[in-house]
Design an enzyme around this catalytic site. Structure first.
Site, short mmCIF file in Angstrom:
data_model
loop_
_atom_site.label_atom_id
_atom_site.label_comp_id
_atom_site.label_asym_id
_atom_site.label_seq_id
_atom_site.Cartn_x
_atom_site.Cartn_y
_atom_site.Cartn_z
N HIS A 290 31.55 82.77 14.49
CA HIS A 290 30.98 81.43 14.29
C HIS A 290 29.53 81.40 14.75
O HIS A 290 29.08 82.25 15.51
CB HIS A 290 31.79 80.38 15.05
CG HIS A 290 31.71 80.53 16.55
ND1 HIS A 290 31.28 79.51 17.38
CD2 HIS A 290 31.99 81.58 17.37
CE1 HIS A 290 31.32 79.92 18.64
NE2 HIS A 290 31.75 81.17 18.66
N CYS B 131 27.03 76.25 11.88
CA CYS B 131 28.44 76.63 11.77
C CYS B 131 28.98 76.57 10.35
O CYS B 131 29.54 77.55 9.84
CB CYS B 131 29.29 75.80 12.73
SG CYS B 131 29.46 74.05 12.29
N HIS C 202 32.86 71.32 14.19
CA HIS C 202 32.52 72.75 14.28
C HIS C 202 33.55 73.54 13.48
O HIS C 202 34.71 73.14 13.37
CB HIS C 202 32.51 73.21 15.74
CG HIS C 202 31.98 74.60 15.93
ND1 HIS C 202 30.65 74.90 15.77
CD2 HIS C 202 32.60 75.77 16.25
CE1 HIS C 202 30.47 76.20 16.01
NE2 HIS C 202 31.65 76.74 16.29
#
Length: 318
Positions: A293, A234, A281
């Site tokens: 993402h 990420c 994240h």
């Protein structure tokens, strides 16, 4: 024998004759696909935290190595200064030993030259000796201080490398379990991503460069601790997208949060970063209520709703 006992004996004999089996209700039921998916998502979230911790430590190791290199570069000149000061001090000591300090007395008693001149000469010699001694002491102090810093930094670096190796082993073990769960649920440990073929929003400036990069990364597999071009995690994806636009970000979601300008939801623009899961994240906002993402191991970079999870916060790259 009572009729009840006869019936029980008959049932046992029948069971032995046909091969007694445990009823399905007595065994542990296999998890349903939805239950497996829930387990996978939970395991993936935990794994991502471990990966981001690994990334953070890796960033800290880079900083430690840079500090170590800077300290080592300063050691050379300091060592030369110390050697020069030591040589001067040694020369002074040698002269004093050979003369037995007689030069000082004879300069006062031999009557050559005015007394004021002779006293001035002795005062200059004393000052010169004192300066040389002070110079050596200061050079030695600086060298010792910097050497201690370098030794501590090298020790820290060594410990970080060991910790990274241990973290890598844990991640690999967790990945093995996760892939087995995915295979049981989906028939495959990984899913093949599809490249984005739609239109990419036209956004000006550096944010536009970062957004185009993110769109072109869709379908690229999630690879832990990777920042492209063949895989991303990420924070590796957001790092790479903004690197293409000429901006530098650390490879860790929490550290990225520390360097961006914090904004509210109403100020969100394409190119901004959206943080989730307690800074575990991060994705890049591309407009229209969407983020791109790198979701989790076994998956690929994808376009998702900004509310795929509850956002932790929003940040603008400076």
């Amino acid at each position: 024998m009572s009729s009840a006992r006869k019936l029980l004996r008959a049932l046992v004999l029948v069971g032995l004759g046909i091969g007694l089996t445990v009823p399905a209700t007595a065994a542990q039921a296999e998890p349903s696909p939805s239950e497996l998916t829930e387990q996978i998502n939970k395991a993936s979230t935990e794994l991502e935290k471990v990966v981001e911790s690994y990334n953070k430590l890796n960033e800290q190791l880079k900083q430690t190595k840079a500090a170590s290199a800077a300290l080592a570069a300063r050691m050379g000149p300091l060592e030369a200064q110390l050697a020069e000061a030591g040589a001067q001090l040694g020369e002074m000591a040698s002269v004093a030993y050979r003369t037995g300090q007689a030069g000082t007395a004879s300069a006062l008693l031999d009557g050559s030259g005015p007394l004021a001149d002779r006293l001035g000469m002795l005062d200059q010699l004393a000052r010169d000796r004192r300066q040389r001694l002070e110079g050596f002491t200061e050079a030695e102090r600086r060298y010792t201080e910097e050497k201690a810093k370098l030794d501590a930094t090298v020790a820290k670096q060594t410990a970080q490398i060991k910790e990274l190796a241990a973290g890598k082993k844990k991640i690999e073990a967790d990945l093995d379990k996760l892939y087995k769960m995915r295979e049981a649920a989906y028939g495959s440990a990984t899913s093949s991503g599809t490249r984005y073929t739609g239109s990419i929003p036209s956004i000006s400036g550096k944010a536009g460069v970062a957004v185009r990069f993110a769109y072109n990364a869709i379908g690229t597999p999630y690879v832990w601790a990777a920042e492209g071009p063949n895989g991303y995690d990420c924070s590796g994806l957001t790092l790479a997208a903004w690197r293409a636009a000429g901006k530098t970000l650390p490879h860790n979601a929490a550290m990225q949060w520390d360097v961006v300008a914090h904004i509210d939801r109403g100020s969100l623009q394409a190119g901004d970063l959206v943080f989730y899961s307690g800074l575990g994240h991060v994705g890049i906002y591309v407009g229209g209520g969407k983020v791109i993402h790198a979701p989790q191991a076994g998956d690929s970079v994808k376009l998702s709703s900004v509310d795929m999870m509850t956002p932790y916060g929003y940040g603008r790259v400076r």
